[in-house]
Design an enzyme around this catalytic site. Structure first.
Site, PDB file in Angstrom:
ATOM      1  N   SER A  14     115.081  83.225 -36.292  1.00  0.00           N
ATOM      2  CA  SER A  14     114.684  84.527 -35.740  1.00  0.00           C
ATOM      3  C   SER A  14     115.282  84.745 -34.360  1.00  0.00           C
ATOM      4  O   SER A  14     115.562  83.801 -33.620  1.00  0.00           O
ATOM      5  CB  SER A  14     113.156  84.624 -35.641  1.00  0.00           C
ATOM      6  OG  SER A  14     112.554  84.513 -36.904  1.00  0.00           O
TER       7      SER A  14
HETATM    8  N1  SAH Z   1     110.493  80.549 -38.032  1.00  0.00           N
HETATM    9  C1  SAH Z   1     111.811  80.440 -38.579  1.00  0.00           C
HETATM   10  C2  SAH Z   1     112.207  81.750 -39.256  1.00  0.00           C
HETATM   11  C3  SAH Z   1     112.922  81.483 -40.504  1.00  0.00           C
HETATM   12  S1  SAH Z   1     113.206  82.881 -41.526  1.00  0.00           S
HETATM   13  C4  SAH Z   1     112.827  80.070 -37.515  1.00  0.00           C
HETATM   14  O1  SAH Z   1     112.551  80.279 -36.332  1.00  0.00           O
HETATM   15  O2  SAH Z   1     113.895  79.558 -37.849  1.00  0.00           O
HETATM   16  C5  SAH Z   1     111.800  82.875 -42.598  1.00  0.00           C
HETATM   17  C6  SAH Z   1     111.516  81.618 -43.367  1.00  0.00           C
HETATM   18  O3  SAH Z   1     110.423  81.896 -44.241  1.00  0.00           O
HETATM   19  C7  SAH Z   1     112.670  81.145 -44.264  1.00  0.00           C
HETATM   20  O4  SAH Z   1     112.952  79.802 -43.981  1.00  0.00           O
HETATM   21  C8  SAH Z   1     112.113  81.324 -45.677  1.00  0.00           C
HETATM   22  O5  SAH Z   1     112.590  80.366 -46.605  1.00  0.00           O
HETATM   23  C9  SAH Z   1     110.616  81.177 -45.448  1.00  0.00           C
HETATM   24  N2  SAH Z   1     109.761  81.763 -46.485  1.00  0.00           N
HETATM   25  C10 SAH Z   1     109.971  82.893 -47.210  1.00  0.00           C
HETATM   26  N3  SAH Z   1     108.949  83.093 -48.059  1.00  0.00           N
HETATM   27  C11 SAH Z   1     108.066  82.067 -47.866  1.00  0.00           C
HETATM   28  C12 SAH Z   1     106.809  81.714 -48.452  1.00  0.00           C
HETATM   29  N4  SAH Z   1     106.228  82.431 -49.425  1.00  0.00           N
HETATM   30  N5  SAH Z   1     106.196  80.594 -47.994  1.00  0.00           N
HETATM   31  C13 SAH Z   1     106.730  79.825 -47.027  1.00  0.00           C
HETATM   32  N6  SAH Z   1     107.925  80.119 -46.434  1.00  0.00           N
HETATM   33  C14 SAH Z   1     108.581  81.227 -46.852  1.00  0.00           C
END
Ligand code: SAH
Length: 213
Positions: free
Chosen positions: A64
């Site tokens: 993000s």
């Molecule tokens: N907090 C992370 C943001 C990653 S983007 C960072 O700072 O890097 C969002 C993440 O949510 C992705 O890794 C994706 O695989 C995960 N995601 C999507 N749907 C999900 C779900 N139902 N349960 C858990 N994780 C999920």
């Protein structure tokens, strides 16, 4: 895994950008000033690590944008020892911010590849979450509930009831809601069945998908 003076300087510039954009929480700014974000990204993007932008990580996901991380964390209002649930571990950058604030963090990721990579990588940097869970964040983590706060870092088409039900009274859920574009939402639990809802601006996230992959 190197962190140089150059990286530190770039980080301080990033902190200044976040201050200009309206982030006020000292602990949040301090955490961002401390965490080596370049180590959370693939080597091809290292030069971009301290720009206020989202970037690709593995499995078609993104780390993000720093402003988004700061904004969500500020809304979460974390205190040391708070029990915090994070949905979407991804690169682990947001997890590291929560750990810097002294939270006890449980983090769920649905992508096997990211779950494996990040649950190994964060402890190498000295960031110890209470638990990394390979699972579906829509369900929350009932066995560890209730939580002081829950942060969702992917765009949710709707607000999962399981997450609201796993908050303590007084607890906070920060969740971006919407399909193409998301509105940042803050829910504060006021009683067993009462929730206060606040809406903030528009953000763009990768989608919160159901079930594991
Ligand atoms: N907090 C992370 C943001 C990653 S983007 C960072 O700072 O890097 C969002 C993440 O949510 C992705 O890794 C994706 O695989 C995960 N995601 C999507 N749907 C999900 C779900 N139902 N349960 C858990 N994780 C999920």
């Amino acid at each position: 895994m190197k962190d140089t003076f150059k990286h530190k300087g770039l980080r301080q510039q990033l902190v200044n950008v976040l201050i200009e954009k309206g982030i006020k929480s000292e602990p949040v700014l301090k955490a961002i000033g401390k965490i080596p974000r370049h180590l959370f990204m693939d080597s091809g993007f290292l030069d971009h690590a301290y720009q206020d932008k989202a970037f690709p990580i593995a499995a078609d996901q993104t780390i993000s944008q720093p402003y988004t991380v700061a904004f969500q964390t500020e809304l979460l209002d974390v205190y040391p020892e708070d029990k915090v649930l994070e949905i979407g571990t991804g690169s682990g950058y947001q997890t590291a911010v929560l750990l810097e604030l002294g939270a006890r963090v449980y983090s769920i990721e649905r992508q096997q590849e990211l779950f494996k990579k990040t649950s190994k990588f964060l402890p190498q940097l000295g960031y110890r979450a209470k638990s990394f869970i390979f699972g579906d964040g829509y369900k929350g983590l009932p066995q560890e509930a209730p939580f002081d706060s829950i942060i969702v870092t992917a765009g949710a088409p709707y607000v999962p009831k399981a997450l609201l039900s796993q908050l303590k009274v007084g607890g906070r859920l920060v969740i971006p809601v919407g399909d193409q574009v998301q509105i940042m939402n803050l829910f504060i639990r006021k009683g067993p069945k009462e929730f206060e809802q606040h809406e903030f601006g528009e953000f763009r996230f990768v989608p919160l998908l159901e079930d594991k992959n």
